[in-house]
Design a protein around this motif. Structure first.
Motif, PDB file in Angstrom:
ATOM      1  N   GLU A  28       3.684 -49.452 -24.110  1.00  0.00           N
ATOM      2  CA  GLU A  28       2.772 -48.386 -24.901  1.00  0.00           C
ATOM      3  C   GLU A  28       1.378 -48.687 -25.219  1.00  0.00           C
ATOM      4  O   GLU A  28       0.438 -48.008 -25.004  1.00  0.00           O
ATOM      5  N   LEU A  29       1.156 -50.228 -25.156  1.00  0.00           N
ATOM      6  CA  LEU A  29      -0.158 -50.461 -25.351  1.00  0.00           C
ATOM      7  C   LEU A  29      -0.977 -50.559 -24.226  1.00  0.00           C
ATOM      8  O   LEU A  29      -2.217 -49.887 -24.158  1.00  0.00           O
ATOM      9  N   PHE A  30      -0.472 -50.656 -22.782  1.00  0.00           N
ATOM     10  CA  PHE A  30      -1.273 -50.423 -21.772  1.00  0.00           C
ATOM     11  C   PHE A  30      -1.346 -48.909 -21.544  1.00  0.00           C
ATOM     12  O   PHE A  30      -2.375 -48.595 -20.776  1.00  0.00           O
ATOM     13  N   GLU A  31      -0.493 -48.168 -21.736  1.00  0.00           N
ATOM     14  CA  GLU A  31      -0.613 -46.531 -21.610  1.00  0.00           C
ATOM     15  C   GLU A  31      -1.660 -46.170 -22.378  1.00  0.00           C
ATOM     16  O   GLU A  31      -2.578 -45.250 -22.005  1.00  0.00           O
ATOM     17  N   ARG A  32      -1.890 -47.083 -23.543  1.00  0.00           N
ATOM     18  CA  ARG A  32      -3.341 -46.383 -24.411  1.00  0.00           C
ATOM     19  C   ARG A  32      -4.428 -47.183 -24.199  1.00  0.00           C
ATOM     20  O   ARG A  32      -5.552 -46.860 -24.620  1.00  0.00           O
ATOM     21  N   LEU A  33      -4.528 -48.234 -23.408  1.00  0.00           N
ATOM     22  CA  LEU A  33      -5.592 -49.082 -22.771  1.00  0.00           C
ATOM     23  C   LEU A  33      -5.903 -48.841 -21.372  1.00  0.00           C
ATOM     24  O   LEU A  33      -5.572 -49.901 -20.631  1.00  0.00           O
ATOM     25  N   PRO A  34      -5.907 -47.685 -20.685  1.00  0.00           N
ATOM     26  CA  PRO A  34      -6.161 -47.671 -19.479  1.00  0.00           C
ATOM     27  C   PRO A  34      -6.995 -48.343 -18.627  1.00  0.00           C
ATOM     28  O   PRO A  34      -7.096 -48.646 -17.389  1.00  0.00           O
ATOM     29  N   LEU A  35      -8.225 -48.560 -19.245  1.00  0.00           N
ATOM     30  CA  LEU A  35      -9.304 -49.412 -18.668  1.00  0.00           C
ATOM     31  C   LEU A  35      -9.653 -50.714 -19.119  1.00  0.00           C
ATOM     32  O   LEU A  35     -10.460 -51.431 -18.765  1.00  0.00           O
ATOM     33  N   VAL A  36      -8.577 -51.392 -19.794  1.00  0.00           N
ATOM     34  CA  VAL A  36      -8.814 -52.508 -20.399  1.00  0.00           C
ATOM     35  C   VAL A  36      -8.752 -53.470 -19.177  1.00  0.00           C
ATOM     36  O   VAL A  36      -8.088 -53.441 -18.304  1.00  0.00           O
ATOM     37  N   GLU A  37      -9.604 -54.534 -19.546  1.00  0.00           N
ATOM     38  CA  GLU A  37     -10.001 -55.682 -18.635  1.00  0.00           C
ATOM     39  C   GLU A  37      -9.583 -56.998 -18.989  1.00  0.00           C
ATOM     40  O   GLU A  37      -9.225 -57.795 -18.376  1.00  0.00           O
ATOM     41  N   ARG A  38      -9.896 -57.405 -20.299  1.00  0.00           N
ATOM     42  CA  ARG A  38      -9.689 -58.466 -21.164  1.00  0.00           C
ATOM     43  C   ARG A  38      -8.902 -58.180 -22.237  1.00  0.00           C
ATOM     44  O   ARG A  38      -9.210 -57.485 -23.249  1.00  0.00           O
ATOM     45  N   LEU A  39      -7.650 -58.714 -22.557  1.00  0.00           N
ATOM     46  CA  LEU A  39      -6.808 -58.770 -23.712  1.00  0.00           C
ATOM     47  C   LEU A  39      -6.397 -59.934 -24.316  1.00  0.00           C
ATOM     48  O   LEU A  39      -6.055 -60.804 -23.621  1.00  0.00           O
ATOM     49  N   ARG A  40      -6.837 -60.297 -25.548  1.00  0.00           N
ATOM     50  CA  ARG A  40      -6.438 -61.416 -26.088  1.00  0.00           C
ATOM     51  C   ARG A  40      -5.608 -61.166 -27.333  1.00  0.00           C
ATOM     52  O   ARG A  40      -5.838 -60.181 -28.284  1.00  0.00           O
ATOM     53  N   LEU A  41      -4.288 -61.802 -27.332  1.00  0.00           N
ATOM     54  CA  LEU A  41      -3.323 -61.654 -28.417  1.00  0.00           C
ATOM     55  C   LEU A  41      -3.056 -62.734 -29.255  1.00  0.00           C
ATOM     56  O   LEU A  41      -2.951 -63.908 -28.364  1.00  0.00           O
ATOM     57  N   SER A  42      -2.643 -62.859 -30.367  1.00  0.00           N
ATOM     58  CA  SER A  42      -1.972 -63.973 -31.057  1.00  0.00           C
ATOM     59  C   SER A  42      -0.669 -64.062 -30.761  1.00  0.00           C
ATOM     60  O   SER A  42       0.116 -62.948 -30.279  1.00  0.00           O
ATOM     61  N   SER A  43       0.109 -65.227 -31.106  1.00  0.00           N
ATOM     62  CA  SER A  43       1.447 -65.032 -30.762  1.00  0.00           C
ATOM     63  C   SER A  43       2.266 -64.061 -31.668  1.00  0.00           C
ATOM     64  O   SER A  43       3.408 -63.721 -31.155  1.00  0.00           O
ATOM     65  N   TYR A  44       1.840 -63.911 -32.795  1.00  0.00           N
ATOM     66  CA  TYR A  44       2.628 -62.858 -33.732  1.00  0.00           C
ATOM     67  C   TYR A  44       2.394 -61.435 -32.966  1.00  0.00           C
ATOM     68  O   TYR A  44       3.334 -60.671 -33.187  1.00  0.00           O
ATOM     69  N   SER A  45       1.073 -61.365 -32.558  1.00  0.00           N
ATOM     70  CA  SER A  45       0.883 -59.851 -32.097  1.00  0.00           C
ATOM     71  C   SER A  45       1.922 -59.776 -30.711  1.00  0.00           C
ATOM     72  O   SER A  45       2.577 -58.537 -30.520  1.00  0.00           O
ATOM     73  N   ILE A  46       2.393 -60.606 -30.080  1.00  0.00           N
ATOM     74  CA  ILE A  46       3.482 -60.507 -29.262  1.00  0.00           C
ATOM     75  C   ILE A  46       4.739 -60.507 -29.505  1.00  0.00           C
ATOM     76  O   ILE A  46       5.338 -59.533 -28.873  1.00  0.00           O
TER      77      ILE A  46
ATOM     78  N   ILE B 109      -3.626 -65.294 -24.448  1.00  0.00           N
ATOM     79  CA  ILE B 109      -2.539 -65.547 -25.587  1.00  0.00           C
ATOM     80  C   ILE B 109      -2.658 -66.804 -26.490  1.00  0.00           C
ATOM     81  O   ILE B 109      -2.863 -68.030 -25.974  1.00  0.00           O
ATOM     82  N   SER B 110      -3.204 -66.447 -27.676  1.00  0.00           N
ATOM     83  CA  SER B 110      -3.425 -67.476 -28.481  1.00  0.00           C
ATOM     84  C   SER B 110      -2.287 -67.809 -29.450  1.00  0.00           C
ATOM     85  O   SER B 110      -1.920 -67.109 -30.173  1.00  0.00           O
ATOM     86  N   LEU B 111      -1.770 -68.973 -29.019  1.00  0.00           N
ATOM     87  CA  LEU B 111      -0.587 -69.651 -29.605  1.00  0.00           C
ATOM     88  C   LEU B 111      -0.876 -70.115 -31.053  1.00  0.00           C
ATOM     89  O   LEU B 111      -0.116 -70.071 -31.959  1.00  0.00           O
ATOM     90  N   ASN B 112      -2.144 -70.842 -31.083  1.00  0.00           N
ATOM     91  CA  ASN B 112      -2.345 -71.464 -32.383  1.00  0.00           C
ATOM     92  C   ASN B 112      -3.948 -71.540 -32.310  1.00  0.00           C
ATOM     93  O   ASN B 112      -4.558 -71.382 -31.456  1.00  0.00           O
ATOM     94  N   LEU B 113      -4.383 -72.095 -33.359  1.00  0.00           N
ATOM     95  CA  LEU B 113      -5.978 -72.602 -33.309  1.00  0.00           C
ATOM     96  C   LEU B 113      -6.482 -73.247 -32.400  1.00  0.00           C
ATOM     97  O   LEU B 113      -7.529 -73.308 -32.262  1.00  0.00           O
ATOM     98  N   SER B 114      -5.588 -74.179 -31.474  1.00  0.00           N
ATOM     99  CA  SER B 114      -6.218 -75.167 -30.805  1.00  0.00           C
ATOM    100  C   SER B 114      -5.743 -75.055 -29.168  1.00  0.00           C
ATOM    101  O   SER B 114      -6.069 -75.449 -28.477  1.00  0.00           O
ATOM    102  N   LEU B 115      -4.855 -74.009 -29.198  1.00  0.00           N
ATOM    103  CA  LEU B 115      -3.979 -73.940 -28.082  1.00  0.00           C
ATOM    104  C   LEU B 115      -4.174 -72.475 -27.308  1.00  0.00           C
ATOM    105  O   LEU B 115      -3.963 -71.494 -28.055  1.00  0.00           O
ATOM    106  N   HIS B 116      -4.657 -72.238 -26.126  1.00  0.00           N
ATOM    107  CA  HIS B 116      -4.955 -71.185 -25.616  1.00  0.00           C
ATOM    108  C   HIS B 116      -4.131 -71.117 -23.950  1.00  0.00           C
ATOM    109  O   HIS B 116      -4.442 -71.917 -23.276  1.00  0.00           O
TER     110      HIS B 116
END
Length: 263
Positions: free
Chosen positions: A211-229, A250-257
């Motif tokens: 659903e997220l990608f259906e609503r973002l047809p032109l997205v090139e950069r996507l950054r999500l936190s672990s809870y967003s996932i 994907i941001s797993l915590n403040l120091s790890l990407h």
């Protein structure tokens, strides 16, 4: 003779206004406004700076900060906005915490009358969340929106920002219904960030990555936190569903990407 020499040496003041404005926007704002003491012409240029960036740590002098009767917003931000004459294309406000929601409300109301505003950033490091005024959603010319520690609850009549290209949400409280309706009406989004904890995702979240990608047809950069996932039930096999090339961070915590190239 000395007077003529000084006039000849002051080449910057004789530059076209558009170039002077460009120079001022590239300078730290505190230094840019110091040029207002040079002459009435420079004072006029300062009142027309199109990019305003207010960062409490960068602008406040130590002696100013010690005064209990003065506030950053009332004594520094307000005067600049009230004396400003030209269009404001970019506005940024960074605060440690909210001293008064009313003061931020007044800034939002002032900016909502500025139909030229293209980029807006409100960064609140900690403390209570700021609930955006309904007037904020009148800024229909926005191309970039960056919020931290805010509550995003638009009026029911609000559909989205049709010109928005960049959207960064850091610890913004929002429901799934509002989120999906909002991004569905931002068809030009190319860069999207959604970072938050459980308390930021209000109500029941049943949307998924598809659903997220259906609503973002032109997205090139996507950054999500672990809870967003977690709330969108994202699994690795879904990374290859979009046909466009996307950088997923994907941001797993403040120091790890973890960076994943999706194609």
């Amino acid at each position: 003779m000395d007077g003529r020499r000084r006039i000849q040496m002051d080449r910057i003041s004789n530059l076209p206004p558009s170039i002077i404005q460009k120079i001022l926007t590239l300078m730290p704002m505190r230094d840019a406004f110091r040029t207002s003491i040079l002459s009435p012409n420079w004072r006029c240029h300062c009142r027309n700076i199109s990019k305003l960036s207010f960062h409490k740590h960068l602008l406040l002098h130590k002696r100013f900060a010690l005064s209990k009767k003065r506030t950053f917003l009332h004594d520094l931000v307000y005067p600049v906005l009230l004396l400003h004459q030209g269009p404001i294309l970019e506005f940024s406000l960074c605060l440690d915490e909210i001293d008064s929601c009313w003061e931020i409300d007044q800034i939002i109301l002032h900016l909502s009358r500025n139909y030229a505003l293209k980029e807006f950033q409100l960064w609140i490091s900690s403390g209570d969340k700021y609930k955006l005024l309904p007037a904020f959603f009148n800024l229909q010319h926005l191309t970039a929106l960056k919020l931290q520690n805010c509550a995003f609850q638009p009026p029911v009549t609000f559909k989205g920002f049709e010109r928005l290209v960049i959207l960064h949400f850091y610890y913004v409280s929002i429901t799934a219904e509002v989120f999906l309706r909002f991004i569905s009406n931002c068809p030009l989004l190319k860069e999207f960030t959604l970072i938050g904890y459980e308390r930021n995702f209000l109500g029941l979240w049943s949307c998924n990555f598809m659903e997220l990608f259906e609503r973002l047809p032109l997205v090139e950069r996507l950054r999500l936190s672990s809870y967003s996932i977690q709330v969108m039930h994202i699994t690795p096999r879904l990374y290859h569903i979009p046909s466009q090339k996307i950088v997923i961070n994907i941001s797993l915590n403040l120091s790890l990407h973890q960076n994943i190239q999706a194609s």
